[in-house]
Design an enzyme around this catalytic site. Structure first.
Site, short mmCIF file in Angstrom:
data_model
loop_
_atom_site.label_atom_id
_atom_site.label_comp_id
_atom_site.label_asym_id
_atom_site.label_seq_id
_atom_site.Cartn_x
_atom_site.Cartn_y
_atom_site.Cartn_z
N LYS A 1 -6.78 -5.71 11.61
CA LYS A 1 -6.93 -4.21 11.26
C LYS A 1 -7.81 -4.18 12.15
CE LYS A 1 -10.84 -1.33 8.48
NZ LYS A 1 -11.90 -1.92 7.22
N ASP B 1 -0.16 0.38 10.16
CA ASP B 1 0.66 -1.05 10.58
C ASP B 1 1.82 -1.49 10.57
OD1 ASP B 1 -1.62 -1.90 13.00
OD2 ASP B 1 -2.71 -2.90 12.30
N ASP C 1 -10.91 2.26 4.61
CA ASP C 1 -9.48 1.18 3.81
C ASP C 1 -8.41 2.22 3.57
OD1 ASP C 1 -10.60 -0.55 5.35
OD2 ASP C 1 -10.37 -1.92 3.64
N GLU D 1 1.02 -1.21 0.54
CA GLU D 1 0.04 -0.29 -0.01
C GLU D 1 0.76 1.44 0.01
OE1 GLU D 1 -4.00 -2.35 2.86
OE2 GLU D 1 -1.59 -0.83 3.54
N ASP E 1 -15.16 -6.92 10.85
CA ASP E 1 -15.88 -5.91 10.49
C ASP E 1 -17.76 -6.51 10.78
OD1 ASP E 1 -15.52 -7.34 8.14
OD2 ASP E 1 -15.08 -5.86 6.91
O1 LIG Z 1 -2.88 -6.13 9.89
C1 LIG Z 1 -3.80 -4.87 9.51
C2 LIG Z 1 -3.90 -5.79 8.81
C3 LIG Z 1 -5.06 -4.67 7.28
N1 LIG Z 1 -5.35 -3.37 7.39
C4 LIG Z 1 -5.73 -2.21 7.04
O2 LIG Z 1 -7.14 -3.34 6.72
C5 LIG Z 1 -7.53 -2.57 4.93
C6 LIG Z 1 -8.02 -3.93 4.80
O3 LIG Z 1 -7.37 -4.73 4.12
P1 LIG Z 1 -6.97 -5.33 2.37
O4 LIG Z 1 -6.15 -5.76 2.55
O5 LIG Z 1 -7.03 -4.22 1.58
O6 LIG Z 1 -8.24 -6.37 2.46
P2 LIG Z 1 -9.62 -5.97 2.14
O7 LIG Z 1 -10.01 -7.47 1.28
O8 LIG Z 1 -9.59 -5.06 0.49
O9 LIG Z 1 -10.51 -5.75 2.56
C7 LIG Z 1 -12.38 -6.07 3.06
O10 LIG Z 1 -11.61 -6.78 3.68
C8 LIG Z 1 -11.94 -6.44 5.31
C9 LIG Z 1 -12.60 -8.23 5.87
O11 LIG Z 1 -11.61 -8.96 5.23
C10 LIG Z 1 -12.22 -5.13 5.41
O12 LIG Z 1 -11.55 -4.99 6.70
C11 LIG Z 1 -12.15 -4.63 4.98
O13 LIG Z 1 -12.52 -2.88 5.20
C12 LIG Z 1 -12.43 -4.43 3.09
O14 LIG Z 1 -12.50 -3.19 2.56
C13 LIG Z 1 -6.07 -2.02 4.35
O15 LIG Z 1 -7.05 -0.69 4.64
C14 LIG Z 1 -5.25 -2.77 5.09
O16 LIG Z 1 -4.56 -1.88 5.28
C15 LIG Z 1 -4.49 -3.08 9.14
O17 LIG Z 1 -4.47 -2.03 9.36
N2 LIG Z 1 -3.82 -3.68 9.75
MN LIG Z 2 -8.71 -3.13 -0.76
#
Ligand SMILES: O=c1ccn([C@@H]2O[C@H](COP(=O)(O)OP(=O)(O)O[C@H]3O[C@H](CO)[C@@H](O)[C@H](O)[C@H]3O)[C@@H](O)[C@H]2O)c(=O)[nH]1
Ligand SMILES: [Mn+2]
Length: 737
Positions: free
Chosen positions: A287, A146, A311, A117, A451
């Site tokens: 997260k 993080d 996010d 990211e 969530d």
């Molecule tokens: O240890 C962690 C892991 C992830 N994130 C944040 O969580 C968000 C979501 O991560 P991403 O890898 O983009 O996953 P997605 O599959 O795109 O996320 C979807 O699915 C997640 C649940 O699995 C939800 O929390 C997210 O809001 C939703 O957009 C990002 O902003 C990450 O930076 C953290 O802050 N800390």
């Molecule tokens: Mn995402």
């Protein structure tokens, strides 16, 4: 929600209205005919089981079970469809009534890894929310890192400087969207822009800022003179590793400071960088842990009654989003019972026909709108406005009126340093020990889809929630753009969702008597993704295998039972196409989505099922596999051309390739058999299986291409092919019972 509109006791016009979708009655009639078809299929299966000793008895029983599960699953998918509801907020009424007493809003942005990211992506989101059309002194933006990266911190610092130009520019010219990257990508030609001179200046500043950040990242070094400009860099003098470092809190701009202004002299929003303490032995809860840390830090600093969660890749695409969300919360009649307002996830990097089925047209337009209709919107982790108290675990009570206009006074006379120090203490590793954080307070721990569980818990504490899906998407993010990433994401989701089904949060138990039965069922559409992989895998392997052995599994074409199968299949798919087209999908996108459903089910969901069981048995721990948001140029080119990107030797592809080859083989063999039989007996008995294999072959066309034809880097490696051929041979040699 079972009500028509909001509004106040003193007959103030409501701040929002809700309206049921049209034709629901007609749909119910149609759905009932499918239900009849499904029941007939069940009856046929039960009454026609081959006798003991007859070939295919067990295969038949398997079909019976698969169709039973498919039928049940179809029934639960009906519950949101019976209750689709649309909402309309009235932001002009809000301004008229509340413009001078608008509440504070805290915006949380999460990032976790500077490589996956990139900092420039993150600050783009930050800049888009800083420039919301909302009183800036009431806005605070918190970035949780993080990845605890000095470069992300540096980028945020750069963003705070650029914001002094960007915010006035946006407001002066009502710029949309307010993400600089998206804006300049959309308006790349100065001739189209009336305010050319200022546009050029801002564009130049933006590019210079990007270059500075990118070159710092590329050289892995932040210039010394820049480091001297902010005390915050000293945090990285100590050894800071991603999973081993102290708490960091830096207030970059202080909204209380009257000297902290943009170029037009208007106050800047508060901006805070934070990275919670992490130690190798301490679980950090991914997260959910980050969001809980944000909740505490923000309550120390700005403590706004409403919170927006985002996010890092989800930029704001509508400058008025906050105002629209507040229409729901501040509505005099129904506002006080609303805990959160969820927007659907939108993406800005989709291809024309959405090859990986990322944009969930029907889910967004129909299913989530139906769940919202029960007052139980699905909380999806990003693009969601919350009432702070609800996230802190408050239970709903009838006399609650909403404390949104009570300003927090406690921070007024504390210095930045004091605030930073007390905030740091709140995000140490040990802070949550022995507290209710992660259980009754904040986001719930122990689940990769924190969530969904949290949203359900809030609803079960008596609150209602809103799903708001306006025509123009309010938030746009980065969708997975390789098959690998798409499957990893769905594996995490389906695993987390299935885990909820097994936990104490299972909607049928936890939600019993608290949320509508229809809502409990609708939740399970998602929670049961993982187990639905079994009937699907069965359907794509056993009928073709039986075809190879000449064992019929469906009624003869000449039998009346055949009609039930044909009706259910055709009616369901025709309806699915109509629903998709009405929800904004194209025909091709619908077809691609069918492909993705098949692939997800037999790979991601299948493996997720076993991993969930492993976790339930305590053999493994929860993980959060982050999705990569950057890809190389040639991968990106293939994505643009909608060519599926395989590329790795993932075990998931072995399953996929084996089933594709099996169906190809059985299609060829079955067709030969049907054609050669001059008495049409094979045609009568086996044609359904031939058609099934034929459809699966069509769906799998890109798999054959990737196996045998393509030579680019995105093809399926030959090791996968060998394994699949071996498995296929084994399967064909197996006797069928
Ligand atoms: O240890 C962690 C892991 C992830 N994130 C944040 O969580 C968000 C979501 O991560 P991403 O890898 O983009 O996953 P997605 O599959 O795109 O996320 C979807 O699915 C997640 C649940 O699995 C939800 O929390 C997210 O809001 C939703 O957009 C990002 O902003 C990450 O930076 C953290 O802050 N800390
Ligand atoms: Mn995402």
């Amino acid at each position: 929600m079972g009500k028509q509109e909001g509004g106040g006791e003193e007959s103030l016009p409501p701040l929002f209205e809700s309206r049921r979708a049209r034709f629901i009655g007609l749909y119910r009639v149609f759905a009932s005919t499918i239900l009849v078809g499904v029941c007939l299929i069940w009856v046929y299966r039960v009454t026609n089981i081959p006798r003991a000793g007859e070939a295919g008895r067990w295969a038949w029983i398997g079909m019976l079970m698969s169709e039973f599960l498919f039928g049940l699953y179809w029934i639960i998918t009906q519950s949101p469809r019976w209750n689709v509801t649309y909402l309309q907020p009235f932001k002009d009424r809000l301004s008229h009534r509340y413009e001078d007493k608008l509440p504070g809003v805290d915006i949380f942005i999460c990032t976790a890894d500077p490589k996956m990211e990139p900092p420039t992506l993150v600050i783009n989101t930050v800049l888009s929310v800083l420039s919301y059309n909302y009183p800036t002194e009431k806005l605070s933006v918190y970035l949780s890192d993080d990845g605890s990266s000095e470069f992300t911190f540096y980028a945020l610092l750069e963003a705070s400087r650029f914001a002094k130009y960007w915010i006035p520019f946006c407001k002066k010219f009502s710029v949309e969207p307010r993400s600089p990257e998206a804006y300049f990508a959309l308006h790349s030609d100065v001739h189209d822009i009336k305010y050319g001179q200022e546009w050029l200046e801002i564009k130049k500043l933006h590019e210079e800022m990007k270059n500075r950040i990118e070159s710092a990242v590329a050289t892995a070094e932040i210039p010394v003179e820049i480091k001297k400009q902010h005390k915050g860099f000293s945090e990285w003098n100590l050894k800071v590793a991603k999973n081993d470092h102290q708490s960091i809190v830096q207030i970059i701009t202080d909204g209380r400071d009257i000297n902290s202004v943009d170029n037009d002299g208007c106050r800047l929003p508060t901006m805070v960088y934070m990275s919670r303490e992490k130690r190798p032995q301490q679980p950090h809860n991914f997260k959910a842990g980050a969001l809980n840390a944000l909740l505490r830090v923000s309550s120390e600093i700005s403590n706004a009654p409403f919170i927006l969660l985002l996010d890092c890749d989800m930029y704001a695409n509508n400058a008025d989003s906050i105002r629209e969300a507040l229409c729901f919360f501040l509505d005099e009649k129904y506002g006080p019972e609303i805990a959160y307002v969820q927007h659907p996830q939108g993406y800005n990097n989709l291809t024309k026909d959405d090859i990986y089925g990322n944009e969930c047209f029907v889910v967004n337009a129909v299913e989530l709108a139906g769940l919202g209709g029960y007052g139980t919107a699905l909380f999806c982790g990003t693009g969601c406005f919350h009432r702070r108290e609800c996230l802190f675990g408050r239970k709903y009570s009838k006399d609650y009126r909403g404390h949104w206009n009570v300003e927090s006074q406690k921070t007024i006379d504390r210095s930045i340093k004091e605030l930073e120090e007390s905030a740091k203490a709140l995000i140490s590793c040990s802070y949550e020990k022995g507290t209710q954080w992660g259980k009754e307070m904040g986001l719930i721990y122990g689940c990769p889809v924190e969530d969904i569980a949290t949203g359900l818990a809030i609803q079960c504490r008596g609150w209602k929630s809103i799903y708001y899906n306006p025509e123009r998407k309010d938030f746009l993010g980065v969708a997975p753009n390789t098959l690998d990433i798409a499957l990893i994401q769905h594996k995490r989701w389906s695993e987390g969702l299935f885990q909820i089904f097994f936990s104490k949060y299972c909607p049928f138990i936890y939600g019993h008597g608290k949320i509508h039965l229809g809502a409990q069922m609708a939740y399970c559409i998602y929670l049961l993704w993982a187990p639905v992989s079994f009937p699907t895998l069965y359907y794509v392997t056993v009928p073709p295998l039986c075809l190879l052995h000449g064992i019929p599994l469906f009624p003869k074409v000449s039998s009346l039972w055949f009609l039930a199968f044909a009706y259910v299949f055709i009616a369901k798919n025709v309806y699915s196409i109509v629903e998709a087209l009405r929800s904004g999908s194209t025909l091709k996108a619908w077809w691609y989505l069918q492909r993705m459903w098949l692939i997800r089910r037999i790979t991601s969901y299948f493996f997720a099922f076993f991993d969930t069981i492993k976790r339930q048995l305590g053999l493994s721990e929860t993980e959060f596999a982050l999705t990569d948001k950057v890809i190389t140029d040639d991968v990106s080119k293939r994505y643009e051309q909608e060519i599926m990107e395989f590329g790795t030797a993932s075990i998931m592809y072995t399953v996929l390739a084996t089933s594709a080859l099996l169906n190809f083989l059985s299609l060829v063999w079955g067709t030969k058999r049907v054609v050669m039989d001059r008495h049409y007996k094979a045609l009568d008995q086996l044609i359904s299986q031939v058609i099934l294999s034929g459809i699966l072959v069509l769906i799998n066309l890109p798999v054959y291409q990737a196996l045998f034809i393509r030579s680019d880097k995105g093809h399926i490696p030959s090791s996968v092919m060998f394994k699949s051929v071996f498995l296929l041979a084994l399967a064909c040699l197996m006797p069928i019972y």
